[in-house]
Design an enzyme around this catalytic site. Structure first.
Site, PDB file in Angstrom:
ATOM      1  N   GLY A   1       7.518   1.429  -5.755  1.00  0.00           N
ATOM      2  CA  GLY A   1       8.409   2.241  -4.911  1.00  0.00           C
ATOM      3  C   GLY A   1       9.035   1.393  -3.809  1.00  0.00           C
TER       4      GLY A   1
ATOM      5  NE  ARG B   1       6.802   4.297  -9.217  1.00  0.00           N
ATOM      6  CZ  ARG B   1       6.260   4.047  -8.008  1.00  0.00           C
ATOM      7  NH1 ARG B   1       5.383   3.087  -7.874  1.00  0.00           N
ATOM      8  NH2 ARG B   1       6.611   4.757  -6.964  1.00  0.00           N
TER       9      ARG B   1
ATOM     10  CG  ASP C   1      -2.553  -0.624  -5.405  1.00  0.00           C
ATOM     11  OD1 ASP C   1      -1.631   0.082  -4.970  1.00  0.00           O
ATOM     12  OD2 ASP C   1      -3.346  -0.229  -6.272  1.00  0.00           O
TER      13      ASP C   1
ATOM     14  CB  THR D   1       3.771   0.692  -0.551  1.00  0.00           C
ATOM     15  OG1 THR D   1       3.493   2.109  -0.625  1.00  0.00           O
ATOM     16  CG2 THR D   1       2.501   0.012  -0.094  1.00  0.00           C
TER      17      THR D   1
ATOM     18  CG  ASP E   1       2.176   5.410  -0.682  1.00  0.00           C
ATOM     19  OD1 ASP E   1       3.081   6.110  -0.198  1.00  0.00           O
ATOM     20  OD2 ASP E   1       1.983   5.309  -1.903  1.00  0.00           O
TER      21      ASP E   1
ATOM     22  CG  ASP F   1      -1.541   2.799  -0.853  1.00  0.00           C
ATOM     23  OD1 ASP F   1      -0.808   1.800  -0.702  1.00  0.00           O
ATOM     24  OD2 ASP F   1      -1.466   3.524  -1.856  1.00  0.00           O
TER      25      ASP F   1
ATOM     26  NE  ARG G   1       1.685   8.048  -7.163  1.00  0.00           N
ATOM     27  CZ  ARG G   1       2.410   6.974  -7.403  1.00  0.00           C
ATOM     28  NH1 ARG G   1       2.015   5.802  -6.974  1.00  0.00           N
ATOM     29  NH2 ARG G   1       3.513   7.054  -8.108  1.00  0.00           N
TER      30      ARG G   1
END
Ligand code: F6P
Length: 322
Positions: free
Chosen positions: A11, A72, A103, A126, A128, A130, A172
């Site tokens: 993303g 992706r 990741d 990202t 996120d 994360d 997510r």
């Protein structure tokens, strides 16, 4: 190393362009050639190359998204395609690769190293936030600010109509966006991705607020594995508790927009450090933030997800919104 390749994967996130600019300008500063690879690993497999010069990255520092575009790539999970990718890069003269992504993208990069000893450096990009072993990923602050501005607007109309809104944010399985947005918007509740939703508590909190004169309630819902989770919560609140709520899913709005200062600054440092690492023969590594400082760590430390799931922020949001 004379020739560096560069791609974005997964993303997109605001600030990726700042990292691209930093990688290109730092490479050219050291007299190296840089090739931009379009559309991530999928574009690499199709040989979508673009020679990057000083002007290729002019006037992009303030732009969201990624000028190299991204994707992706399920194909890249298979060893035969990674082998093909390495031979395509070698044929192009590329000797080291910078991967800007999450990741999953780093797992692809790791395989390029373990299977083919192809030099790789990762830059975490990202919204996120994360990735394991880094406190920060490029794009997070901008996404949070975008979500905060949206919730502030929702609060205006929620107050005017004395309504309750469920506002779903991206991330997510990561709680990072939801928790920060929850605290910063005075949300009455933050529902984390893996929380078993306690509908009764939501209802009790909202009714307590109404009893003390509150005109609106905002509940931030982390999207979890499947976006749209808020609609199920809305349905249960309606069917079992006769409570009407409105749902707003912020979605991809959070991924766009001009990068905030922190994203520009960290991306610029990371892009520069990634090139220095490749030129110094330090790979496979990732540029990370640890204890507030940009530094390098082994790529193997950054190939899993980490949820900066500080539940104390969930309590903080609730405590401050009583
Ligand atoms: O990983 C970044 C992210 O924006 C997540 O927060 C979100 O769940 C996902 O990507 C959406 O992916 P796509 O744009 O492929 O639908």
């Amino acid at each position: 190393m004379k020739h560096i390749g560069l791609l974005c994967s997964g993303g997109d996130s605001p600030g990726m362009n700042c990292a691209i600019r930093a990688v290109v300008r730092s490479s050219l500063y050291h007299g190296r050639q840089v090739t931009g690879i379009k559309r991530g690993y999928a574009g690499l497999l199709r040989g979508e190359f673009q020679n990057m010069n000083l002007s290729s990255v002019g006037n992009i520092i303030q732009r969201g998204g990624t000028v190299l575009q991204t994707s992706r790539s399920p194909e890249f999970m298979k060893p035969e395609f990674r082998k093909k990718a390495v031979s395509i890069m070698k044929a192009q003269g590329i000797e080291g690769l910078v991967v800007i992504g999450g990741d999953g993208s780093f797992n692809g990069a790791m395989s390029l190293w373990t299977e083919h000893q192809f030099p790789v450096v990762g830059i975490p990009g990202t919204i996120d936030n994360d990735i394991s072993n880094t406190e920060y990923t490029i794009g997070f602050d901008t996404a949070v600010q975008t979500a905060i501005e949206a919730v502030d607007r929702i609060r205006d109309t929620a107050h005017s109509h004395a309504r309750t809104f469920l506002v779903e944010v991206m991330g997510r399985n990561s709680s990072s966006i939801a928790l920060k947005v929850g605290v910063c918007t005075g949300a009455e509740n933050v529902l984390l991705p893996h929380d078993k939703v306690n509908h009764q508590k939501i209802v009790d909190d909202i009714q307590r607020g109404i009893a003390r004169g509150k005109e609106s309630s905002i509940i931030i819902v982390a999207e979890g594995p499947t976006a749209g989770r808020s609609y199920e919560i809305q349905q249960v609140l309606k069917d079992m508790y006769h409570m009407d709520t409105h749902v707003v899913i912020l979605g991809h709005i959070q991924r766009g927009g001009s990068p905030a200062a922190n994203d520009r600054f960290i991306a610029s440092q990371m892009g520069n450090m990634a090139v220095d690492a490749l030129l110094a023969g330090k790979y496979p590594v990732v540029t990370v933030v640890q204890n507030g400082k940009v530094m390098l760590t082994d790529l193997a430390n950054c190939t899993t997800k980490a949820d900066h799931n500080f539940t104390e922020y969930q309590t903080l949001a609730q405590t401050l919104s009583i």
